[in-house]
Design a protein around this motif. Structure first.
Motif, PDB file in Angstrom:
ATOM      1  N   ASP A  35     -12.626   7.330  -0.852  1.00  0.00           N
ATOM      2  CA  ASP A  35     -11.776   6.574   0.073  1.00  0.00           C
ATOM      3  C   ASP A  35     -10.697   7.474   0.673  1.00  0.00           C
ATOM      4  OD1 ASP A  35     -13.184   4.287  -0.432  1.00  0.00           O
ATOM      5  OD2 ASP A  35     -11.635   3.325  -1.647  1.00  0.00           O
ATOM      6  N   VAL A  39      -8.830   8.587   4.865  1.00  0.00           N
ATOM      7  CA  VAL A  39      -7.477   8.170   5.198  1.00  0.00           C
ATOM      8  C   VAL A  39      -6.845   9.117   6.199  1.00  0.00           C
ATOM      9  CG1 VAL A  39      -5.136   7.913   4.280  1.00  0.00           C
ATOM     10  CG2 VAL A  39      -7.068   6.965   3.018  1.00  0.00           C
ATOM     11  N   LEU A  43      -0.670   7.949   8.479  1.00  0.00           N
ATOM     12  CA  LEU A  43      -0.363   6.542   8.246  1.00  0.00           C
ATOM     13  C   LEU A  43       0.805   6.411   7.266  1.00  0.00           C
ATOM     14  CD1 LEU A  43      -4.000   5.131   7.969  1.00  0.00           C
ATOM     15  CD2 LEU A  43      -2.373   4.741   9.827  1.00  0.00           C
ATOM     16  N   THR A  79      -5.496 -10.854   2.828  1.00  0.00           N
ATOM     17  CA  THR A  79      -4.841 -10.296   4.020  1.00  0.00           C
ATOM     18  C   THR A  79      -3.807  -9.247   3.643  1.00  0.00           C
ATOM     19  OG1 THR A  79      -5.180 -12.360   5.224  1.00  0.00           O
ATOM     20  CG2 THR A  79      -3.476 -10.874   6.053  1.00  0.00           C
ATOM     21  N   ALA A  82      -5.599  -6.067   2.618  1.00  0.00           N
ATOM     22  CA  ALA A  82      -6.240  -5.433   3.778  1.00  0.00           C
ATOM     23  C   ALA A  82      -5.209  -4.690   4.626  1.00  0.00           C
ATOM     24  CB  ALA A  82      -6.967  -6.486   4.612  1.00  0.00           C
ATOM     25  N   ARG A  83      -4.018  -5.261   4.780  1.00  0.00           N
ATOM     26  CA  ARG A  83      -2.988  -4.612   5.584  1.00  0.00           C
ATOM     27  C   ARG A  83      -2.494  -3.320   4.920  1.00  0.00           C
ATOM     28  NH1 ARG A  83       0.354 -10.094   7.503  1.00  0.00           N
ATOM     29  NH2 ARG A  83      -1.172 -10.706   9.110  1.00  0.00           N
ATOM     30  N   VAL A  85      -4.335  -1.365   2.971  1.00  0.00           N
ATOM     31  CA  VAL A  85      -5.418  -0.387   3.132  1.00  0.00           C
ATOM     32  C   VAL A  85      -5.467   0.139   4.559  1.00  0.00           C
ATOM     33  CG1 VAL A  85      -7.928  -0.092   3.062  1.00  0.00           C
ATOM     34  CG2 VAL A  85      -6.766  -1.338   1.225  1.00  0.00           C
ATOM     35  N   GLU A  86      -5.247  -0.737   5.530  1.00  0.00           N
ATOM     36  CA  GLU A  86      -5.244  -0.311   6.936  1.00  0.00           C
ATOM     37  C   GLU A  86      -4.183   0.744   7.202  1.00  0.00           C
ATOM     38  OE1 GLU A  86      -4.629  -3.929   9.017  1.00  0.00           O
ATOM     39  OE2 GLU A  86      -6.692  -4.655   8.719  1.00  0.00           O
ATOM     40  N   GLN A  87      -3.111   0.728   6.420  1.00  0.00           N
ATOM     41  CA  GLN A  87      -2.022   1.689   6.609  1.00  0.00           C
ATOM     42  C   GLN A  87      -2.102   2.863   5.625  1.00  0.00           C
ATOM     43  OE1 GLN A  87      -0.044   1.605   9.251  1.00  0.00           O
ATOM     44  NE2 GLN A  87      -1.280  -0.164   9.859  1.00  0.00           N
ATOM     45  N   ASP A 207      -0.432 -14.907   9.725  1.00  0.00           N
ATOM     46  CA  ASP A 207      -1.877 -14.865   9.509  1.00  0.00           C
ATOM     47  C   ASP A 207      -2.454 -16.231   9.860  1.00  0.00           C
ATOM     48  OD1 ASP A 207      -4.476 -14.457   8.691  1.00  0.00           O
ATOM     49  OD2 ASP A 207      -4.021 -14.546   6.551  1.00  0.00           O
TER      50      ASP A 207
END
Length: 561
Positions: A35, A39, A43, A79, A82-83, A85-87, A207
Motif C-alpha cells: 500500500d 501513496v 499528501l 467514510t 476512506a477519507r 486513506v485518500e489522504q 456525507d
C-alpha cells in the motif's frame, strides 16, 4: 523517515511488545508495504499508520465488533476511514474493543482484556481500547475509535494521549456498527494535538450516506477568546474522583492562569444528572435497537456484562424514552446557560484508573463511575478534546477534557493547545479571510468585533503597492484604504483574520458610512476581503500613506490630525 522504514519499525514494535490482545485482525507487513508504494508522499497523512477499532468498517477486513459470530466483511470502508486513506494514511489492522462498544474498561471482549500500555495490571480504558494502546505503544500514529459515552476520551486519558470527540455528525458514522445511533461519534487518538487535529479535519465533512451527518454551520466559531475563560466544577461535583485524581485535577486547575486561561467555579450537577440517562435511563434502548436481537440469539462469544446491559435495554417503555428526550432537551438549555460567558468547561476525563481485577470483581459499578464526566457530552450535543493534565503524585498519566457547546470544536482545540503548551492547529478550515488595517487591529478600539465573532488571527500581512491610506478624522479615529494604480501607492500593513461567513455578513451590515468591504490585493499576490472607503471620503481626508500603516501612524501621531 521513509514510509517503508516506518512500517518495518511498527511491525518490529508489535513483535517486541507482544500484546496480541490489542488486535483482532492485523494486516501483514507485506500488504501494508505494498500500500505504501501507492501513496503520494505529498499528501497530508502520507505514511501515517492507523489502527481502526473493529466496529468501524475497513474494506476487505472482517468487522466483528468483538463478537466473532457477528462478523462480516465489508466491501467498502467507513467514510471516515476512506477519507484517511485518500489522504495517504495506511491501515495496520482492526483493534480490540469492549464488545459492541459497550463499556469504558477495555475488558469486555472474547479476544481478551486489553491491558494498559504501561501497567499490564490496569485496564486500558474502553471501549476504544486496542486503538489507544496501539498508539501508546508507538505502533500506530493514529488510533480510530468511537465515543458514545467517553470511549475515546477515557483510554486517551489513561495513556497520556490526545483524544478528539467532535460535535455529533461532523465526522460521518457511515460504516460504523451503531451503539446508540443518535449519540455515536468517530473519535481520534494520537500522541499529540497536531496529529489528532489533522486526522479529525480530514475525516470531517458532510456525507450524503449518513442521515445524521452535519456540516460546519455558517456561524461556526474559528477561535477561542484571546484570553480564554473557562468553567471548572465545584468541589462537591468532584466527589467521584479518587484521591490521586483529585490532587492531579486541583494542580491542573491551579496552573490554568499560568497558561493564560482564566477560570471560575460553577455548579455542574445538572450535567452530571443528565449523564446518568445514557445507561440508567430509557435512552439505553438505542443499544437494544442496535444489536439486541442479535444478542437475543445467545451467541457463544457474547460478553456476559454486555449481554446483560443490552438485554435490559429492551425494557424501557416508549413514554419513558420520550420523557428522557424531553429531559435532554431541557439539559441542552441548561448547558448553554451554564457556559454563558465562558469559552469551555474543563473537567477531569475520568474518575480513577482501576486494575483489571477490580473491574472483574465489580464490572458495572466501576464502569458507571468512570463515565461520570463523559456520559453527558453526546447527549447534550457537545464536543470535547481530551488532553493530558498534571500527572498524579506517583507520576501516572491523568487527563482532562475541554468541553464546549456543539460546533465550538475549534475553541476546544485552541484551549487544549494552551493546556499542553502546543501551537494551536486548525481544525475548522471554513470561513472567509478578512484584512483589517485600522481600528480593528489588535489593541485598537473595535478589535473586539473580530474576537466576539470568533475570528481567527492568521498573521501580519502587507497589501500590494497599489493602495493609499487616509485618516478619515472620525471619532473614534479610523483610516480608509483606497486602491490606485499599481505602484502609485505603498504596501500598507494590516492583520489577516479568518471569519465565519455569517460573521462577515453581520460585520458588513454594521459598517458605518463611508466604510465598506471589497477585494484587496496582498503583497504575495493573494486577493482577500478587506476594508475600503469611498473615493469621495478619501479625497476629503488626510493622506497618511507614507507611514505604511495605521499602527505606525497612531504611534507617531496619537491625536487625530
Amino acid at each position: 523517515m521513509q514510509l517503508h522504514d516506518r512500517i518495518r519499525q511498527a511491525y518490529a514494535r508489535i513483535a517486541e511488545v507482544d500484546r496480541p490482545e490489542v488486535w483482532i485482525t492485523l494486516r501483514s507487513e507485506a500488504d501494508v508495504l505494498a500500500d505504501a508504494d501507492l501513496v503520494d508522499a505529498s499528501l497530508p497523512l502520507a505514511g501515517m499508520l492507523v489502527a481502526v477499532k473493529d466496529n468501524v468498517d475497513v474494506a476487505g477486513l472482517p468487522t466483528t465488533a468483538a463478537c466473532p459470530e457477528f462478523s462480516y466483511v465489508p466491501e467498502v470502508s467507513a467514510t471516515a476511514v476512506a477519507r484517511l486513506v485518500e489522504q495517504g494514511a495506511l491501515i495496520l489492522g482492526k483493534t480490540n474493543l469492549d464488545q459492541f462498544a459497550t463499556g469504558l474498561v477495555g475488558t469486555r471482549s472474547p479476544y481478551g482484556a486489553v491491558r494498559c500500555a504501561w501497567d499490564p495490571e490496569r485496564v486500558s480504558g474502553g471501549s476504544s481500547s486496542g486503538s489507544a494502546v496501539a498508539v501508546a505503544l508507538g505502533i500506530a500514529d493514529i488510533g480510530i475509535g468511537t465515543d458514545t459515552a467517553g470511549s475515546g476520551r477515557v483510554p486517551a486519558s489513561f495513556h497520556g494521549l490526545v483524544g478528539i470527540k467532535t460535535t455529533l455528525g461532523v465526522v460521518p458514522t457511515t460504516g460504523v456498527v451503531p451503539a446508540c445511533v443518535d449519540y455515536d461519534c468517530v473519535t481520534v487518538m494520537a500522541a499529540d494535538l497536531d496529529t489528532a487535529t489533522l486526522a479529525t479535519r480530514v475525516m470531517a465533512g458532510f456525507d450524503e450516506a449518513d442521515p445524521r451527518s452535519r456540516s460546519w454551520p455558517v456561524d461556526v466559531r474559528l477561535a477561542a477568546s484571546p484570553t480564554p475563560r473557562v468553567a471548572v466544577p465545584r468541589a462537591e461535583d468532584l466527589a467521584a474522583l479518587s484521591p490521586e485524581y483529585r490532587d492531579a485535577f486541583d494542580r491542573t486547575v491551579a496552573g490554568l492562569r499560568v497558561r493564560g486561561i482564566e477560570y471560575d467555579t460553577v455548579d455542574i450537577s445538572p450535567l452530571l444528572d443528565i449523564a446518568t440517562l445514557l445507561y440508567d435511563g430509557a435512552i439505553v434502548a438505542q443499544r437494544y435497537s442496535a444489536v439486541g436481537e442479535f444478542l437475543a440469539s445467545s451467541p457463544a462469544s457474547a460478553d456476559p456484562t454486555v449481554a446483560r446491559i443490552v438485554s435490559g435495554a429492551a425494557e424501557p417503555s416508549a413514554h419513558r424514552y420520550v420523557d428522557d428526550l424531553s429531559t435532554i432537551a431541557a439539559g441542552k438549555r441548561i448547558a448553554v446557560a451554564l457556559l454563558d460567558g465562558y469559552d469551555a468547561l474543563v473537567l477531569p476525563t475520568t474518575t480513577e484508573h482501576p486494575t483489571i481485577a477490580a473491574v472483574q470483581a465489580d464490572p458495572l459499578a466501576v464502569n458507571r463511575r468512570m463515565g461520570t464526566f463523559t456520559n453527558f457530552c453526546n447527549l447534550l450535543d457537545m464536543a470535547a478534546v481530551a488532553v493530558p493534565g498534571e500527572p498524579t503524585g506517583a507520576g501516572d498519566p491523568f487527563g482532562v477534557m475541554v468541553v464546549v457547546p456543539g460546533f465550538h470544536d475549534q475553541v476546544a482545540v485552541d484551549i487544549a493547545a494552551a493546556l499542553t503548551s502546543a501551537p494551536a492547529p486548525v481544525l475548522v478550515a471554513e470561513g472567509i479571510d478578512v484584512l483589517v488595517v485600522g481600528a480593528h487591529l489588535k489593541g485598537f478600539p473595535v478589535h473586539h468585533q473580530l474576537t466576539d465573532r470568533g475570528a481567527r488571527f492568521l498573521g501580519d500581512v502587507l497589501t500590494s503597492d497599489a493602495y493609499r491610506l487616509v485618516d478619515l478624522g472620525t471619532t473614534p479615529p479610523k483610516p480608509g484604504l483606497v486602491r490606485h494604480a499599481s505602484g502609485t501607492g505603498a504596501a500598507i500593513a494590516g492583520e489577516l483574520y479568518r471569519m465565519s461567513a455569517a460573521g462577515v455578513g453581520t460585520f458588513l451590515a454594521g459598517l458605518p458610512v463611508p466604510m465598506g468591504l471589497t477585494s484587496v490585493e496582498l503583497s504575495d499576490g493573494r486577493w482577500v476581503t478587506g476594508f475600503c472607503c469611498s473615493y469621495e471620503a478619501a479625497d476629503a481626508a488626510v493622506d497618511i500613506t507614507k507611514f505604511g500603516g495605521w499602527r505606525a501612524y497612531r504611534e507617531r501621531t496619537p491625536a487625530p490630525v
